[in-house]
Design an enzyme around this catalytic site. Structure first.
Site, PDB file in Angstrom:
ATOM      1  N   ASP A 116      10.848  64.033  43.637  1.00  0.00           N
ATOM      2  CA  ASP A 116      11.497  64.341  42.220  1.00  0.00           C
ATOM      3  C   ASP A 116      10.810  63.781  40.935  1.00  0.00           C
ATOM      4  OD1 ASP A 116      13.128  66.099  43.425  1.00  0.00           O
ATOM      5  OD2 ASP A 116      14.814  64.657  43.661  1.00  0.00           O
ATOM      6  N   ASP A 135      13.935  72.660  42.668  1.00  0.00           N
ATOM      7  CA  ASP A 135      14.852  72.194  42.155  1.00  0.00           C
ATOM      8  C   ASP A 135      15.607  73.093  41.247  1.00  0.00           C
ATOM      9  OD1 ASP A 135      15.450  70.211  43.755  1.00  0.00           O
ATOM     10  OD2 ASP A 135      14.703  68.622  41.927  1.00  0.00           O
TER      11      ASP A 135
END
EC number: 3.4.23.36
Length: 156
Positions: A116, A135
Site C-alpha cells: 500500500d 483497493d
C-alpha cells in the site's frame, strides 16, 4: 464474460504497474515517504498483512496463504456469478473487483503482504491509513455491483 476478463486484466495491470513505479522505481520501499501534493496526496509505504486497514494482521504464513486462497475463491465465485448479469456495467464492476483482488493476492505471494502506498488527507484531518490502486478498483467495483447488479431490472 469477456467484459469481466478485460476489466480484471485492466485493474490488475494498472495496479501492478503503479506498484512497480512507486515502490521500486521511486524506491518508496526504502524512502518510506514522498509528498506528492500535500496533504491531499502523499506516498507512504505500508505493508498490509491483514485484510482492510490491517484487520486480522497476524504476521504468519498461515494467515497470508488463507487470504490468498480466499481472494482466489471469491474471485472464482464472482466470475461464475457475474457472467450471467444482464448489464454490461455490472460485469465491468465484477471484473474490477476480480482484478484488484488478484493483484493484492499476487502482492501477498511476492512480498508476503499487500503493498500500500497512497495516503490522502484533507481539511485538517490526518489519515493514518494507506491503500493502493487495487483497493480503488475493488471499491469502485463493489459500488457498481450494488447499483447495477439488480437482475430484475432491464439491461441498460
Amino acid at each position: 464474460m469477456r467484459l469481466i476478463f478485460i476489466w480484471a486484466i485492466v485493474a490488475f495491470a494498472i495496479d501492478q504497474m503503479s506498484k512497480v513505479a512507486v515502490v521500486h522505481i521511486l524506491d518508496l520501499k526504502t524512502r518510506l515517504a514522498l509528498d506528492v501534493v500535500p496533504p491531499l496526496l502523499n506516498f507512504r509505504m505500508g505493508w498490509n498483512r491483514g485484510v482492510n486497514f490491517g484487520l486480522f494482521a497476524q504476521d504468519s504464513d498461515v494467515t497470508r496463504w488463507v487470504l490468498i486462497a480466499l481472494a482466489l475463491g471469491i474471485s472464482g465465485w464472482l466470475v461464475h456469478w457475474a457472467r450471467r448479469l444482464p448489464r454490461p456495467i455490472a460485469r465491468v464492476s465484477a471484473g474490477m473487483i476480480v482484478g484488484g483482488a488478484l493483484a493484492n493476492a499476487l502482492d501477498r505471494v511476492i512480498y508476503g503482504a499487500v503493498a500500500d502506498f497512497l495516503n490522502m488527507s484533507c481539511c485538517g484531518i490526518q489519515n493514518p491509513f494507506t491503500f493502493n490502486i487495487a483497493d480503488i478498483f475493488i471499491f469502485a467495483g463493489a459500488f457498481g455491483l450494488v447499483f447495477f447488479a439488480d437482475e430484475t431490472k432491464k439491461p441498460a
